[in-house]
Design an enzyme around this catalytic site. Structure first.
Site, PDB file in Angstrom:
ATOM      1  N   ASP A  55       0.735  -1.185  -0.180  1.00 18.37           N
ATOM      2  CA  ASP A  55      -0.072  -0.111   0.122  1.00 18.37           C
ATOM      3  C   ASP A  55       0.888   1.362   0.134  1.00 18.37           C
ATOM      4  OD1 ASP A  55       0.887   0.109   2.581  1.00 18.37           O
ATOM      5  OD2 ASP A  55      -1.082  -0.126   3.466  1.00 18.37           O
ATOM      6  N   ASP A 109      -3.391   2.872   8.135  1.00 15.17           N
ATOM      7  CA  ASP A 109      -2.219   1.598   8.194  1.00 15.17           C
ATOM      8  C   ASP A 109      -1.775   1.479   9.571  1.00 15.17           C
ATOM      9  OD1 ASP A 109      -0.349   0.128   6.487  1.00 15.17           O
ATOM     10  OD2 ASP A 109       0.996   1.726   7.254  1.00 15.17           O
ATOM     11  N   ASP A 140      -1.909  -2.277  11.721  1.00 16.39           N
ATOM     12  CA  ASP A 140      -0.569  -2.584  12.189  1.00 16.39           C
ATOM     13  C   ASP A 140      -0.928  -2.793  13.813  1.00 16.39           C
ATOM     14  OD1 ASP A 140       0.515  -2.573   9.782  1.00 16.39           O
ATOM     15  OD2 ASP A 140       1.862  -0.880  10.326  1.00 16.39           O
TER      16      ASP A 140
END
Length: 220
Positions: free
Chosen positions: A52, A70, A74
């Protein structure tokens, strides 16, 4: 002229981010019972983390929403795995809890401190000025090895609950990977703590700057 609004939510890297979330959720569901399928989903989600970023640069679609998505994916992915490990190895639940807390809180405070620093002109502590941390920030190979080693440690612990794998010198390959990658995971955790300490100092710097500005305004 009317301003053209782009649909940020449908940017390619963000769509990849949604796929990562779905894969992570599927892996969580199957983690307690289906090791192989859960690993495939979890690892694919992790690998898409690299894709990404490339997509964002290729399509010129880097966004604050994408960066936050993102980061949260994570943290949630690691948290989900640690929760499963706590059920597999109840004796070490406390350490899994500490690991999860450090991972979430340190990244959270560092991210928000970085955002607030962008709104001021005061001089802050910059860890990249340290020779060792400079390598961590600028050398992609080092950063990749640190992240991969950290993931390998927890993933190996997870797989070891189901399989020991090929035996080498009387030790299963997966327990061996866990032992070898443990120092990397520990160092990465210590770096996260260092990030939190520096972020806290920088936030205090922002507070002092703002309080001084208010005091100066009140004295006039």
């Amino acid at each position: 002229m009317s301003e053209t609004r782009e649909n940020i939510f449908l940017f390619v890297p963000n769509i990849i981010g949604y796929a990562r979330i779905i894969l992570a959720i599927v892996s969580f569901y199957y983690m307690p019972t289906h090791c192989g399928f859960a690993c495939i989903c979890y690892i694919t989600s992790a690998l898409l983390d690299a894709i990404d970023g490339h997509a964002a640069r290729y399509f010129n679609q880097s966004t604050k929403f994408g960066a936050m998505l993102d980061q949260l994916t994570d943290r949630a992915g690691t948290a989900g795995l640690l929760m499963t490990l706590a059920t597999f190895y109840p004796k070490y639940t406390f350490w899994f809890q500490i690991s999860m807390i450090i991972d979430i809180t340190c990244h959270w405070i560092f991210l928000h401190a970085s955002i607030l620093q962008g709104k001021t002109s005061h001089k802050f502590i910059d860890m990249s000025e340290n020779p060792i941390m400079h390598v961590y920030y600028t050398n992609k190979t080092v950063l990749f090895c640190m992240c991969a080693g950290n993931e390998a440690f927890y993933a190996a612990l997870y797989v070891s609950y189901f399989y020991t794998g090929l035996t080498i010198f009387g030790i299963g390959i997966f327990p061996m990977i866990a032992v070898l990658s443990a120092p990397v995971a520990l160092v990465k955790t210590l770096i996260s703590v260092l990030h939190a300490i520096v972020a806290s100092i920088n936030l205090a710097t922002i507070d002092n700057q703002e309080r001084a500005a208010i005091a100066a305004k009140q004295s006039n």
